[in-house]
Design a protein around this motif. Structure first.
Motif, PDB file in Angstrom:
ATOM      1  N   MET A   1     -27.105 -28.902  46.471  1.00 53.64           N
ATOM      2  CA  MET A   1     -25.921 -28.074  46.114  1.00 53.64           C
ATOM      3  C   MET A   1     -26.371 -26.545  44.978  1.00 53.64           C
ATOM      4  N   PRO A   2     -25.949 -25.196  45.181  1.00 50.23           N
ATOM      5  CA  PRO A   2     -26.431 -24.821  44.415  1.00 50.23           C
ATOM      6  C   PRO A   2     -26.970 -25.203  42.473  1.00 50.23           C
ATOM      7  N   ASN A   3     -27.646 -24.526  42.285  1.00 51.05           N
ATOM      8  CA  ASN A   3     -28.550 -25.103  40.986  1.00 51.05           C
ATOM      9  C   ASN A   3     -27.172 -24.639  39.932  1.00 51.05           C
ATOM     10  N   LYS A   4     -26.761 -25.365  38.888  1.00 55.44           N
ATOM     11  CA  LYS A   4     -26.406 -24.977  37.624  1.00 55.44           C
ATOM     12  C   LYS A   4     -26.513 -24.000  36.235  1.00 55.44           C
ATOM     13  N   ARG A   5     -28.291 -24.136  36.824  1.00 59.27           N
ATOM     14  CA  ARG A   5     -29.165 -23.414  35.408  1.00 59.27           C
ATOM     15  C   ARG A   5     -28.109 -21.929  35.156  1.00 59.27           C
ATOM     16  N   GLU A   6     -28.158 -21.539  33.658  1.00 61.68           N
ATOM     17  CA  GLU A   6     -27.838 -20.369  33.217  1.00 61.68           C
ATOM     18  C   GLU A   6     -28.696 -19.166  33.796  1.00 61.68           C
ATOM     19  N   LEU A   7     -28.463 -18.085  34.686  1.00 56.02           N
ATOM     20  CA  LEU A   7     -29.472 -17.322  35.292  1.00 56.02           C
ATOM     21  C   LEU A   7     -29.013 -15.884  34.712  1.00 56.02           C
ATOM     22  N   PRO A   8     -30.295 -14.974  34.207  1.00 57.56           N
ATOM     23  CA  PRO A   8     -30.134 -13.667  33.563  1.00 57.56           C
ATOM     24  C   PRO A   8     -28.889 -13.360  34.035  1.00 57.56           C
ATOM     25  N   SER A   9     -28.241 -12.033  33.080  1.00 56.63           N
ATOM     26  CA  SER A   9     -26.907 -11.589  33.804  1.00 56.63           C
ATOM     27  C   SER A   9     -27.508 -10.629  34.750  1.00 56.63           C
ATOM     28  N   VAL A  10     -28.317 -10.400  34.965  1.00 57.43           N
ATOM     29  CA  VAL A  10     -28.897  -9.276  35.607  1.00 57.43           C
ATOM     30  C   VAL A  10     -28.224  -9.490  37.068  1.00 57.43           C
ATOM     31  N   PHE A  11     -28.401 -11.039  37.179  1.00 58.56           N
ATOM     32  CA  PHE A  11     -28.506 -11.946  38.826  1.00 58.56           C
ATOM     33  C   PHE A  11     -26.528 -12.270  39.212  1.00 58.56           C
ATOM     34  N   LYS A  12     -26.015 -11.916  38.330  1.00 61.21           N
ATOM     35  CA  LYS A  12     -24.531 -12.353  38.215  1.00 61.21           C
ATOM     36  C   LYS A  12     -23.200 -11.052  38.990  1.00 61.21           C
ATOM     37  N   GLY A  13     -23.132 -11.940  39.629  1.00 61.87           N
ATOM     38  CA  GLY A  13     -21.623 -11.220  40.709  1.00 61.87           C
ATOM     39  C   GLY A  13     -22.526 -10.871  41.981  1.00 61.87           C
ATOM     40  N   LEU A  14     -23.718 -11.272  41.707  1.00 65.60           N
ATOM     41  CA  LEU A  14     -24.915 -11.246  43.953  1.00 65.60           C
ATOM     42  C   LEU A  14     -23.353 -11.632  44.690  1.00 65.60           C
ATOM     43  N   ARG A  15     -23.436 -11.265  45.728  1.00 67.14           N
ATOM     44  CA  ARG A  15     -22.796 -11.692  47.208  1.00 67.14           C
ATOM     45  C   ARG A  15     -23.305 -12.640  47.712  1.00 67.14           C
ATOM     46  N   LEU A  16     -24.776 -12.689  47.583  1.00 68.31           N
ATOM     47  CA  LEU A  16     -25.218 -13.576  47.510  1.00 68.31           C
ATOM     48  C   LEU A  16     -26.806 -13.887  47.151  1.00 68.31           C
ATOM     49  N   PRO A  17     -27.662 -14.908  46.865  1.00 67.10           N
ATOM     50  CA  PRO A  17     -28.488 -15.184  45.675  1.00 67.10           C
ATOM     51  C   PRO A  17     -29.690 -15.170  46.078  1.00 67.10           C
ATOM     52  N   VAL A  18     -29.788 -13.307  46.976  1.00 66.42           N
ATOM     53  CA  VAL A  18     -30.782 -13.119  47.452  1.00 66.42           C
ATOM     54  C   VAL A  18     -31.286 -11.477  47.349  1.00 66.42           C
ATOM     55  N   VAL A  19     -33.292 -12.161  46.921  1.00 66.38           N
ATOM     56  CA  VAL A  19     -33.303 -10.576  46.319  1.00 66.38           C
ATOM     57  C   VAL A  19     -34.131  -9.581  48.134  1.00 66.38           C
ATOM     58  N   GLN A  75     -18.309   3.847  41.698  1.00 68.29           N
ATOM     59  CA  GLN A  75     -16.952   4.450  41.128  1.00 68.29           C
ATOM     60  C   GLN A  75     -16.033   4.394  42.509  1.00 68.29           C
ATOM     61  N   ALA A  76     -16.666   4.648  43.864  1.00 64.01           N
ATOM     62  CA  ALA A  76     -16.264   4.430  45.224  1.00 64.01           C
ATOM     63  C   ALA A  76     -14.931   2.553  45.392  1.00 64.01           C
ATOM     64  N   ASN A  77     -16.263   1.970  44.808  1.00 61.15           N
ATOM     65  CA  ASN A  77     -15.856   0.588  45.011  1.00 61.15           C
ATOM     66  C   ASN A  77     -15.909  -0.048  43.744  1.00 61.15           C
ATOM     67  N   PRO A  78     -15.142  -0.002  42.692  1.00 62.54           N
ATOM     68  CA  PRO A  78     -15.507  -0.910  41.523  1.00 62.54           C
ATOM     69  C   PRO A  78     -14.885  -2.162  41.638  1.00 62.54           C
ATOM     70  N   ASP A  79     -14.197  -2.688  42.986  1.00 64.62           N
ATOM     71  CA  ASP A  79     -13.890  -3.692  42.858  1.00 64.62           C
ATOM     72  C   ASP A  79     -14.766  -5.380  43.938  1.00 64.62           C
ATOM     73  N   LYS A  80     -16.397  -3.837  44.314  1.00 60.88           N
ATOM     74  CA  LYS A  80     -17.376  -4.358  45.063  1.00 60.88           C
ATOM     75  C   LYS A  80     -18.680  -3.761  44.502  1.00 60.88           C
ATOM     76  N   PRO A  81     -18.755  -4.137  43.091  1.00 65.80           N
ATOM     77  CA  PRO A  81     -20.096  -3.658  42.345  1.00 65.80           C
ATOM     78  C   PRO A  81     -21.115  -3.449  43.021  1.00 65.80           C
ATOM     79  N   ALA A  82     -22.425  -2.251  43.369  1.00 66.01           N
ATOM     80  CA  ALA A  82     -23.511  -2.631  44.031  1.00 66.01           C
ATOM     81  C   ALA A  82     -24.359  -4.107  43.213  1.00 66.01           C
TER      82      ALA A  82
END
Length: 326
Positions: A1-19, A75-82
């Motif tokens: 299952m997905p790992n529990k390591r603490e990632l840099p904050s820039v990766f938090k909030g992604l819809r999917l763990p994908v680049v 600004q238009a989608n505060p609940d789903k930020p980019a």
């Protein structure tokens, strides 16, 4: 299952763990914006932004376009930020634009920097100077250790089957060896084209999946229609590994090689010394329609919007997690 390591904050909030990986020529602001607004990290190579002599600097214009579009979305989608975006820097010594491009990206506060073809401390320092993180792509454990010793924050393990300059090693072997000593951000590249494959990458120890070839077959991508359709029509057996076109081994579409008048099963080799980015590309114009792709393209069945592709990956990822949990 997905790992529990603490990632840099820039990766938090992604819809999917994908680049979305930076695709030579193909990645442009439209694709990056679509990827980020769909919830995954979008990226492009700095060298894709080119201008003619005397014209305004294209990289400046691209960063302005992306920044303003993502701000407007938020600004238009505060609940789903980019999601944040990334810029790929080719640090090979022949890249005469590197110093200029580093200064521009630092000034625009690029959040994620992806470095390729050489680990250099000054590039990582430039990323850190504006609060960004630096990820370096590698093909073996030796290069991975060198990258971290030079100040990279994370690694992109480019395994066998990846599009572009693919590595020769199995993803199982490569991730396993890196995780023996490195507990920082680790991305995996190589034939990842479904949500199930994203989950598998995490299961073997990666934090995020690095996906490129499926995004070639999207409406926003800067690729010829024939290239996009060839991705949708092809599978793993249609991919050939060759060093002829850039001097470094890469995966290419056999039909495009045949269309260029060559036998894809009898290609010559080229020396890495022939590689040069002095004019923005190591690929001779004579081979401009020899198209790269990874072995995972069998999962791509049609050309469509980037958001639809991310929606599909998200659905498959959640279905795969559910199936394993049950």
């Amino acid at each position: 299952m997905p790992n529990k390591r603490e990632l840099p904050s820039v990766f938090k909030g992604l819809r999917l763990p994908v680049v979305g990986s930076p695709l030579f020529i193909v990645s442009n602001p439209e694709l990056v914006i679509a990827q980020c607004c769909a919830g995954i990290v979008g990226s492009f190579p700095a060298l894709n932004a080119r201008e003619k002599d005397g014209d305004p600097i294209a990289l400046e214009a691209w960063l302005k376009q992306i920044t303003e579009a993502l701000d407007a979305w938020n600004q238009a989608n505060p609940d789903k930020p980019a999601a944040p975006y990334a810029v790929n820097q080719i640090v090979h010594r022949s890249n005469t634009r590197l110093e200029r491009d580093l200064e521009i990206c630092a000034r625009w506060n690029v959040p994620i920097w992806i470095t390729s073809l050489g680990a250099r401390e000054e590039v990582n320092d430039a990323a850190h100077s504006c609060g960004g993180i630096a990820l370096h792509d590698i093909i073996n454990n030796t290069f991975a250790k060198k990258a971290i010793s030079k100040g990279a924050d994370g690694l992109i393990a480019v395994a066998a089957g990846a599009g572009g300059h693919a590595g020769p090693q199995s993803p199982f072997a490569l991730v396993q060896e890196i995780r023996e000593w490195f507990d920082g951000p680790l991305l995996l590249s190589g034939s990842i084209a479904t949500g199930g494959a994203v989950l598998a990458a995490q299961a073997m120890g990666a934090d995020l999946a690095y996906i490129g070839s499926p995004f070639i077959a999207t409406n926003e991508a800067n690729a010829m229609p024939a290239y996009k359709q060839m991705i949708a029509d092809s599978g793993a057996e249609d991919i050939v590994l060759s060093s002829l076109f850039t001097g470094i081994s890469g995966n290419y579409l056999k039909p495009s090689i045949a269309a260029a008048g060559m036998d894809p099963d009898a290609l010559e080799s080229a020396d890495a010394k022939s590689m040069s980015f002095a004019e923005g590309s190591s690929k001779p114009k004579a081979w401009s329609q020899v198209w790269g792709a990874g072995q995972g393209i069998g999962a791509v069945k049609s050309v469509g919007p980037a958001r639809a592709l991310v929606d599909k990956l998200d659905r498959e990822y959640r279905e795969a997690r559910s199936a394993l949990c049950s």
